[in-house]
Write an enzyme that holds these catalytic residues in place. Sequence first.
Site, PDB file in Angstrom:
ATOM      1  N   ASP A 167      48.005  68.533 -36.778  1.00  0.00           N
ATOM      2  CA  ASP A 167      48.624  67.128 -36.659  1.00  0.00           C
ATOM      3  C   ASP A 167      47.742  66.124 -36.334  1.00  0.00           C
ATOM      4  OD1 ASP A 167      50.867  65.613 -35.527  1.00  0.00           O
ATOM      5  OD2 ASP A 167      49.934  66.008 -33.374  1.00  0.00           O
ATOM      6  N   ASP A 194      48.392  62.459 -34.793  1.00  0.00           N
ATOM      7  CA  ASP A 194      48.467  61.806 -33.418  1.00  0.00           C
ATOM      8  C   ASP A 194      48.222  62.731 -32.506  1.00  0.00           C
ATOM      9  OD1 ASP A 194      49.116  59.823 -35.330  1.00  0.00           O
ATOM     10  OD2 ASP A 194      50.862  59.149 -34.155  1.00  0.00           O
TER      11      ASP A 194
END
Length: 427
Positions: free
Chosen positions: A202, A204
Amino acid sequence: MQSEIVGAPDGRPLGLSDDAPTLLVTVFGADRPGVTAALFEQITEFEARTGYAAQVADVEQIVLRGRLVLGVLVTAPQDQTEFRIALHRWAAAWKLDVEITEGRGDNRRRRAGRSRVTVLGAPLTAGAMGTVAGRIAEAQGNIDRIVRLAKYPVTAIELDVSGVDPARLRGVLAAAAAEAGVDIAVQRSGLARRAKHLVVMDVDSTLIQDEVIELLARHAGCLEQVEQVTAAAMRGELDFTASLRARVALLEGLPETVFDKVRAEVRYTPGAKTLVRTLKRLGYQVGIVSGGFTQITDTLVGQLGLDFAAANTLEVAEGRLTGRVVGDVVDRPGKAAALLRFATTAGVPLSETVAIGDGANDLDMLAAAGLGVAFNAKPLVREAADTAVNVPFLDTILFLLGIPREEVEEADEASGVAETMGAEPDA
């Protein structure tokens, strides 16, 4: 009598029979150069005097703060008394202690159900290690080997465990991790663990410290509204696609130049560059998948040399954001689909992939991967993932893959990289 050796058809020695007499020679004392060589030289001299043909079945050695423990398993000579006297005299000359134990055959084979257990602590306490070891014993597992992978930025200890199914052990140690306040990863031992994995992260709050949509919202003057929706979505309380569209709508009218400002504001998570650089050096393929935006992730791909990327794209018309997303949204199922697509392209089975994420939007991806890692994640995600890492250094993921800190830093030093693990610049 001489030890019985099991031979190949052409008469060459092949191995020890289970009942062949053997001696375990264990040496203790202050470590210094030449001890191991001197021990084998002493055994060789005894061979020359007596005609004893020693076969070395096993050798293991560790050094802890300058203290040596050296174990050598050899076939037993006909005259054990003279052999023992010779080794005790050698040890006394080197100011070492030696213990010689009789036995039969080689080491016992490790029992079925083999796992590699990695324990991360900052700090790692004696109580925590006692809890981990106790839970392994209660599950009828045996610790066959322990080695330290790192002492900074966390203490990382790796244990080889046998005798208990890895899936069961993972459940047992998940509870132990919560009780002891450490992070524990349990992986099945075998060749697959040594394969060149695909690692997908991922973006963020994982690869970077920021939430990009919140950086954009600050420039649009709607940060508070966006933060509230983001928090609810990360907790799994709101549908991600609907929440994303609602947040993006608040950005309508922002000038396209805002992307340059946000790119300059993005901060890498400590250890992110070290993680990617080391994985690439080892031949791994690395990808990112994000509910964020290609206008930012494309820059990360270029800076880090990533192999794969998937993210959403903000629509821009006449130099301004329209408040809409172009095409299908990369949501929770979309992240898992991207992992599968990357794995197919890379020629890596899903069982040999690693996924890293922090929010509810990552759950399907973490479940699909061979190893799903919750990185400083929400409680919902920590409970569902294979393992959780709760220290703020992304490169600790390397320890879960069995890569020691010293080897990482030696490789960086050789290539002129000045950064240290867990402490490189954020930008």
